[in-house]
Design a protein around this motif. Sequence first.
Motif, short mmCIF file in Angstrom:
data_model
loop_
_atom_site.label_atom_id
_atom_site.label_comp_id
_atom_site.label_asym_id
_atom_site.label_seq_id
_atom_site.Cartn_x
_atom_site.Cartn_y
_atom_site.Cartn_z
N ARG A 178 15.28 -34.84 7.71
CA ARG A 178 15.37 -33.52 8.36
C ARG A 178 14.53 -32.49 7.62
O ARG A 178 13.92 -31.63 8.24
CB ARG A 178 16.84 -33.07 8.39
N TRP A 179 14.53 -32.59 6.30
CA TRP A 179 13.69 -31.65 5.54
C TRP A 179 12.22 -31.78 5.95
O TRP A 179 11.45 -30.84 5.82
CB TRP A 179 13.77 -31.97 4.05
N GLY A 180 11.85 -33.00 6.39
CA GLY A 180 10.44 -33.30 6.58
C GLY A 180 9.80 -33.78 5.30
O GLY A 180 8.58 -33.91 5.21
N VAL A 202 27.60 -29.67 4.73
CA VAL A 202 26.61 -28.72 5.25
C VAL A 202 25.67 -29.41 6.27
O VAL A 202 25.70 -29.08 7.46
CB VAL A 202 25.77 -28.08 4.12
N CYS A 203 24.88 -30.33 5.79
CA CYS A 203 23.90 -30.99 6.67
C CYS A 203 24.56 -32.23 7.28
O CYS A 203 24.17 -33.36 7.02
CB CYS A 203 22.64 -31.34 5.88
N THR A 204 25.54 -31.96 8.12
CA THR A 204 26.36 -33.03 8.67
C THR A 204 25.59 -33.82 9.74
O THR A 204 24.59 -33.34 10.28
CB THR A 204 27.62 -32.42 9.30
N ARG A 263 25.16 -27.35 9.72
CA ARG A 263 25.43 -25.92 9.59
C ARG A 263 24.17 -25.18 9.13
O ARG A 263 24.14 -24.55 8.06
CB ARG A 263 26.57 -25.69 8.60
N CYS A 264 23.14 -25.21 9.94
CA CYS A 264 21.84 -24.64 9.54
C CYS A 264 21.91 -23.14 9.31
O CYS A 264 21.26 -22.60 8.40
CB CYS A 264 20.78 -24.96 10.59
N SER A 265 22.70 -22.41 10.11
CA SER A 265 22.64 -20.94 10.03
C SER A 265 23.15 -20.44 8.68
O SER A 265 22.76 -19.36 8.23
CB SER A 265 23.45 -20.32 11.17
N SER A 266 24.00 -21.22 8.01
CA SER A 266 24.48 -20.79 6.69
C SER A 266 23.96 -21.68 5.57
O SER A 266 24.44 -21.61 4.44
CB SER A 266 26.02 -20.80 6.67
N CYS A 267 22.95 -22.49 5.87
CA CYS A 267 22.43 -23.45 4.88
C CYS A 267 21.48 -22.75 3.90
O CYS A 267 20.58 -22.02 4.33
CB CYS A 267 21.69 -24.58 5.59
N PRO A 268 21.62 -23.00 2.61
CA PRO A 268 20.73 -22.36 1.63
C PRO A 268 19.30 -22.88 1.69
O PRO A 268 18.42 -22.29 1.08
CB PRO A 268 21.39 -22.70 0.29
N MET A 314 13.29 -23.26 3.98
CA MET A 314 12.27 -24.26 3.66
C MET A 314 12.34 -25.50 4.54
O MET A 314 11.36 -26.23 4.68
CB MET A 314 12.41 -24.71 2.20
N CYS A 315 13.51 -25.77 5.10
CA CYS A 315 13.73 -27.02 5.82
C CYS A 315 13.02 -27.01 7.17
O CYS A 315 13.10 -26.03 7.92
CB CYS A 315 15.23 -27.21 6.02
N ARG A 316 12.35 -28.11 7.51
CA ARG A 316 11.64 -28.21 8.80
C ARG A 316 12.59 -28.57 9.94
O ARG A 316 12.17 -28.60 11.09
CB ARG A 316 10.52 -29.25 8.71
N GLY A 322 14.18 -33.11 14.03
CA GLY A 322 15.15 -33.84 14.85
C GLY A 322 16.48 -33.14 15.04
O GLY A 322 17.38 -33.70 15.67
N VAL A 323 16.63 -31.92 14.52
CA VAL A 323 17.89 -31.22 14.68
C VAL A 323 17.91 -30.55 16.04
O VAL A 323 17.05 -29.72 16.34
CB VAL A 323 18.08 -30.15 13.56
N VAL A 324 18.88 -30.90 16.87
CA VAL A 324 18.87 -30.37 18.23
C VAL A 324 19.98 -29.33 18.48
O VAL A 324 19.81 -28.42 19.28
CB VAL A 324 18.96 -31.49 19.29
S1 SF4 Z 1 18.60 -26.22 7.48
FE1 SF4 Z 1 17.92 -28.36 7.13
S2 SF4 Z 1 19.07 -29.04 5.33
FE2 SF4 Z 1 20.08 -27.20 6.10
S3 SF4 Z 1 21.70 -27.96 7.45
FE3 SF4 Z 1 19.90 -27.56 8.73
S4 SF4 Z 1 18.78 -29.50 8.86
FE4 SF4 Z 1 20.22 -29.65 7.13
#
Ligand code: SF4
Length: 233
Positions: free
Chosen positions: A168-170, A207-209, A214-219, A223-225, A228-230
Amino acid sequence: MKRVRAVAEPKGTGKEPFDIDEVFRRLRRELADRPKAAMFDLRDRGYGSPFEQLVGSLISARTRDETTIAVCLRLFAEARTPEAILALGEGELAHLLSGATFAEVKARDIRAIARRIVEEWGGEVPKDAESLMSLRGVGPKIAALTLAVGFGQPAIAVDIHVHRIVNRWGYVETTTPEKTMAALAEILPERYWIEINERLVPFGRFVCTGTRPRCSSCPLLSMCRQVGVVAPR
Ligand code: SF4
Protein backbone atom coordinates in the motif's frame (compact mmCIF):
# COMPACT_ATOMS: atom_id res chain seq x y z
CA MET A 1 25.79 -0.65 -0.86
CA LYS A 2 22.11 -1.38 -0.57
CA ARG A 3 20.03 0.07 -3.34
CA VAL A 4 17.27 2.10 -1.73
CA ARG A 5 14.26 2.36 -3.98
CA ALA A 6 12.70 5.75 -4.18
CA VAL A 7 8.95 5.44 -4.42
CA ALA A 8 7.84 7.20 -7.59
CA GLU A 9 7.05 10.82 -6.89
CA PRO A 10 3.36 11.38 -7.45
CA LYS A 11 2.81 14.56 -9.43
CA GLY A 12 0.15 16.92 -8.20
CA THR A 13 -1.00 14.74 -5.31
CA GLY A 14 0.57 16.81 -2.56
CA LYS A 15 2.35 13.75 -1.17
CA GLU A 16 5.75 14.08 0.49
CA PRO A 17 8.70 11.99 -0.72
CA PHE A 18 8.65 8.56 0.94
CA ASP A 19 11.30 8.60 3.67
CA ILE A 20 11.74 5.22 5.36
CA ASP A 21 13.53 6.69 8.40
CA GLU A 22 10.65 9.11 8.97
CA VAL A 23 8.17 6.25 8.48
CA PHE A 24 9.78 4.28 11.31
CA ARG A 25 9.92 7.35 13.56
CA ARG A 26 6.18 7.90 13.05
CA LEU A 27 5.39 4.20 13.52
CA ARG A 28 7.22 4.11 16.86
CA ARG A 29 5.27 7.14 18.08
CA GLU A 30 1.93 5.84 16.82
CA LEU A 31 2.36 2.41 18.38
CA ALA A 32 3.87 3.39 21.71
CA ASP A 33 0.66 2.66 23.63
CA ARG A 34 -0.61 -0.25 21.52
CA PRO A 35 -0.27 -3.95 22.37
CA LYS A 36 2.96 -5.39 20.97
CA ALA A 37 3.25 -8.09 18.32
CA ALA A 38 3.14 -11.48 20.07
CA MET A 39 6.72 -12.62 19.51
CA PHE A 40 8.14 -9.28 20.61
CA ASP A 41 5.84 -9.22 23.63
CA LEU A 42 7.08 -12.69 24.63
CA ARG A 43 10.70 -11.62 24.12
CA ASP A 44 10.17 -8.62 26.36
CA ARG A 45 8.63 -10.87 29.04
CA GLY A 46 11.82 -12.97 29.04
CA TYR A 47 10.81 -15.67 26.56
CA GLY A 48 13.16 -14.69 23.78
CA SER A 49 15.34 -17.78 23.37
CA PRO A 50 15.54 -19.23 19.86
CA PHE A 51 13.55 -22.30 20.93
CA GLU A 52 10.84 -20.24 22.62
CA GLN A 53 10.59 -17.98 19.57
CA LEU A 54 10.43 -20.96 17.24
CA VAL A 55 7.70 -22.65 19.28
CA GLY A 56 5.84 -19.37 19.86
CA SER A 57 5.84 -18.58 16.13
CA LEU A 58 4.40 -22.00 15.38
CA ILE A 59 1.68 -21.53 17.97
CA SER A 60 0.88 -18.08 16.56
CA ALA A 61 -0.04 -19.39 13.11
CA ARG A 62 -3.70 -18.46 12.51
CA THR A 63 -4.07 -17.64 16.19
CA ARG A 64 -4.83 -14.22 17.64
CA ASP A 65 -1.94 -12.50 19.39
CA GLU A 66 -3.70 -12.37 22.79
CA THR A 67 -4.35 -16.13 22.62
CA THR A 68 -0.81 -16.86 21.44
CA ILE A 69 0.66 -15.00 24.38
CA ALA A 70 -1.61 -16.72 26.92
CA VAL A 71 -0.94 -20.19 25.47
CA CYS A 72 2.82 -19.59 25.32
CA LEU A 73 2.93 -18.36 28.91
CA ARG A 74 1.06 -21.50 30.01
CA LEU A 75 3.35 -23.77 27.98
CA PHE A 76 6.61 -22.09 28.97
CA ALA A 77 5.66 -22.33 32.64
CA GLU A 78 5.92 -26.11 32.11
CA ALA A 79 8.54 -26.49 29.37
CA ARG A 80 11.02 -24.05 27.84
CA THR A 81 13.51 -26.40 26.17
CA PRO A 82 13.35 -29.20 23.59
CA GLU A 83 14.15 -31.75 26.28
CA ALA A 84 11.36 -30.47 28.54
CA ILE A 85 8.88 -30.54 25.63
CA LEU A 86 9.77 -34.18 24.94
CA ALA A 87 9.25 -35.02 28.59
CA LEU A 88 5.61 -33.98 28.21
CA GLY A 89 3.28 -36.53 26.74
CA GLU A 90 1.70 -35.57 23.42
CA GLY A 91 -1.71 -35.37 25.06
CA GLU A 92 -0.37 -33.14 27.81
CA LEU A 93 1.29 -30.88 25.27
CA ALA A 94 -1.91 -30.63 23.21
CA HIS A 95 -3.79 -29.79 26.40
CA LEU A 96 -1.32 -26.99 27.18
CA LEU A 97 -1.84 -25.65 23.64
CA SER A 98 -5.62 -25.63 23.88
CA GLY A 99 -7.05 -22.35 22.66
CA ALA A 100 -4.55 -22.13 19.80
CA THR A 101 -5.88 -23.17 16.42
CA PHE A 102 -4.99 -26.74 15.37
CA ALA A 103 -3.63 -27.46 18.86
CA GLU A 104 -3.22 -31.19 18.25
CA VAL A 105 -1.42 -30.74 14.94
CA LYS A 106 0.84 -28.12 16.48
CA ALA A 107 1.57 -30.42 19.45
CA ARG A 108 2.73 -33.12 17.02
CA ASP A 109 4.83 -30.63 15.05
CA ILE A 110 6.42 -29.14 18.16
CA ARG A 111 7.33 -32.57 19.52
CA ALA A 112 8.80 -33.59 16.14
CA ILE A 113 10.81 -30.38 16.05
CA ALA A 114 12.05 -30.83 19.63
CA ARG A 115 13.14 -34.38 18.83
CA ARG A 116 15.11 -33.33 15.74
CA ILE A 117 16.75 -30.47 17.60
CA VAL A 118 17.87 -32.85 20.33
CA GLU A 119 18.96 -35.64 18.01
CA GLU A 120 20.54 -33.63 15.18
CA TRP A 121 21.73 -30.41 16.79
CA GLY A 122 22.47 -31.46 20.37
CA GLY A 123 19.54 -29.51 21.77
CA GLU A 124 20.48 -26.19 20.11
CA VAL A 125 18.16 -24.57 17.58
CA PRO A 126 19.98 -24.34 14.23
CA LYS A 127 20.94 -20.82 13.29
CA ASP A 128 20.25 -20.82 9.56
CA ALA A 129 17.07 -20.49 7.53
CA GLU A 130 17.62 -23.64 5.50
CA SER A 131 17.89 -25.92 8.56
CA LEU A 132 14.98 -24.16 10.25
CA MET A 133 12.77 -24.61 7.20
CA SER A 134 13.59 -28.32 7.12
CA LEU A 135 11.67 -28.60 10.41
CA ARG A 136 8.07 -29.72 10.30
CA GLY A 137 5.62 -26.85 9.96
CA VAL A 138 8.33 -24.18 9.62
CA GLY A 139 8.11 -21.83 6.63
CA PRO A 140 9.94 -18.62 5.72
CA LYS A 141 8.07 -16.41 8.22
CA ILE A 142 8.65 -18.65 11.24
CA ALA A 143 12.29 -19.16 10.25
CA ALA A 144 12.76 -15.41 9.91
CA LEU A 145 11.10 -14.68 13.27
CA THR A 146 13.31 -17.26 14.96
CA LEU A 147 16.44 -15.79 13.41
CA ALA A 148 15.39 -12.18 13.99
CA VAL A 149 13.88 -12.25 17.47
CA GLY A 150 15.47 -15.42 18.85
CA PHE A 151 19.01 -14.93 17.54
CA GLY A 152 18.99 -11.18 16.89
CA GLN A 153 20.12 -11.80 13.32
CA PRO A 154 18.97 -9.48 10.55
CA ALA A 155 16.03 -11.31 8.98
CA ILE A 156 12.77 -9.99 7.58
CA ALA A 157 9.65 -11.78 8.79
CA VAL A 158 6.86 -11.03 6.35
CA ASP A 159 3.36 -11.93 7.43
CA ILE A 160 0.13 -10.82 5.82
CA HIS A 161 0.25 -7.40 7.56
CA VAL A 162 3.79 -6.60 6.42
CA HIS A 163 2.98 -7.77 2.90
CA ARG A 164 -0.20 -5.69 2.64
CA ILE A 165 1.18 -2.50 4.15
CA VAL A 166 4.46 -2.16 2.24
CA ASN A 167 2.50 -2.70 -0.98
CA ARG A 168 0.00 0.00 0.00
CA TRP A 169 2.85 2.37 0.72
CA GLY A 170 4.09 1.72 -2.81
CA TYR A 171 7.43 0.69 -1.31
CA VAL A 172 7.29 -2.68 -3.09
CA GLU A 173 5.06 -4.07 -5.78
CA THR A 174 4.66 -7.78 -5.10
CA THR A 175 1.99 -10.47 -5.13
CA THR A 176 3.02 -12.82 -2.30
CA PRO A 177 4.67 -12.55 1.14
CA GLU A 178 7.64 -14.57 -0.17
CA LYS A 179 8.18 -12.07 -3.01
CA THR A 180 7.77 -9.22 -0.55
CA MET A 181 10.49 -10.70 1.65
CA ALA A 182 12.85 -10.87 -1.32
CA ALA A 183 11.97 -7.33 -2.46
CA LEU A 184 12.43 -5.89 1.03
CA ALA A 185 15.82 -7.59 1.32
CA GLU A 186 16.84 -5.48 -1.69
CA ILE A 187 15.57 -2.11 -0.60
CA LEU A 188 14.97 -1.96 3.16
CA PRO A 189 17.97 -0.74 5.17
CA GLU A 190 19.20 -3.63 7.31
CA ARG A 191 18.75 -1.67 10.52
CA TYR A 192 14.96 -2.13 10.05
CA TRP A 193 14.90 -5.82 9.13
CA ILE A 194 13.93 -7.04 12.60
CA GLU A 195 11.86 -4.00 13.51
CA ILE A 196 9.58 -4.02 10.46
CA ASN A 197 7.61 -7.01 11.75
CA GLU A 198 7.50 -5.57 15.27
CA ARG A 199 5.93 -2.34 13.97
CA LEU A 200 3.74 -3.48 11.10
CA VAL A 201 1.92 -6.30 12.88
CA PRO A 202 0.22 -3.97 15.38
CA PHE A 203 0.00 -1.20 12.76
CA GLY A 204 -1.88 -3.64 10.52
CA ARG A 205 -4.19 -4.65 13.33
CA PHE A 206 -5.08 -1.15 14.51
CA VAL A 207 -4.48 1.35 11.70
CA CYS A 208 -3.74 -0.05 8.25
CA THR A 209 -6.32 -2.79 8.56
CA GLY A 210 -7.15 -5.29 5.84
CA THR A 211 -10.46 -3.69 4.98
CA ARG A 212 -11.24 0.00 5.42
CA PRO A 213 -7.84 1.19 6.68
CA ARG A 214 -7.93 4.26 8.92
CA CYS A 215 -6.18 6.53 6.42
CA SER A 216 -7.72 9.82 7.61
CA SER A 217 -6.03 9.52 11.01
CA CYS A 218 -2.92 7.63 9.83
CA PRO A 219 0.45 9.26 10.61
CA LEU A 220 1.78 8.05 7.26
CA LEU A 221 -0.95 9.54 5.08
CA SER A 222 1.26 12.39 3.83
CA MET A 223 3.75 9.89 2.36
CA CYS A 224 1.72 6.76 1.64
CA ARG A 225 0.65 6.17 -1.99
CA GLN A 226 -2.41 4.17 -0.75
CA VAL A 227 -1.97 1.65 -3.56
CA GLY A 228 -5.13 -0.41 -3.99
CA VAL A 229 -6.98 1.29 -1.13
CA VAL A 230 -10.57 1.71 -2.21
CA ALA A 231 -12.64 2.46 0.89
CA PRO A 232 -10.50 4.11 3.54
CA ARG A 233 -11.91 5.48 6.76
S1 SF4 B 1 -2.43 6.05 4.69
FE1 SF4 B 1 -1.37 4.21 3.88
S2 SF4 B 1 -0.39 3.27 5.66
FE2 SF4 B 1 -1.92 4.71 6.44
S3 SF4 B 1 -3.76 3.47 6.75
FE3 SF4 B 1 -3.90 4.35 4.70
S4 SF4 B 1 -3.03 2.83 3.30
FE4 SF4 B 1 -2.37 2.30 5.39
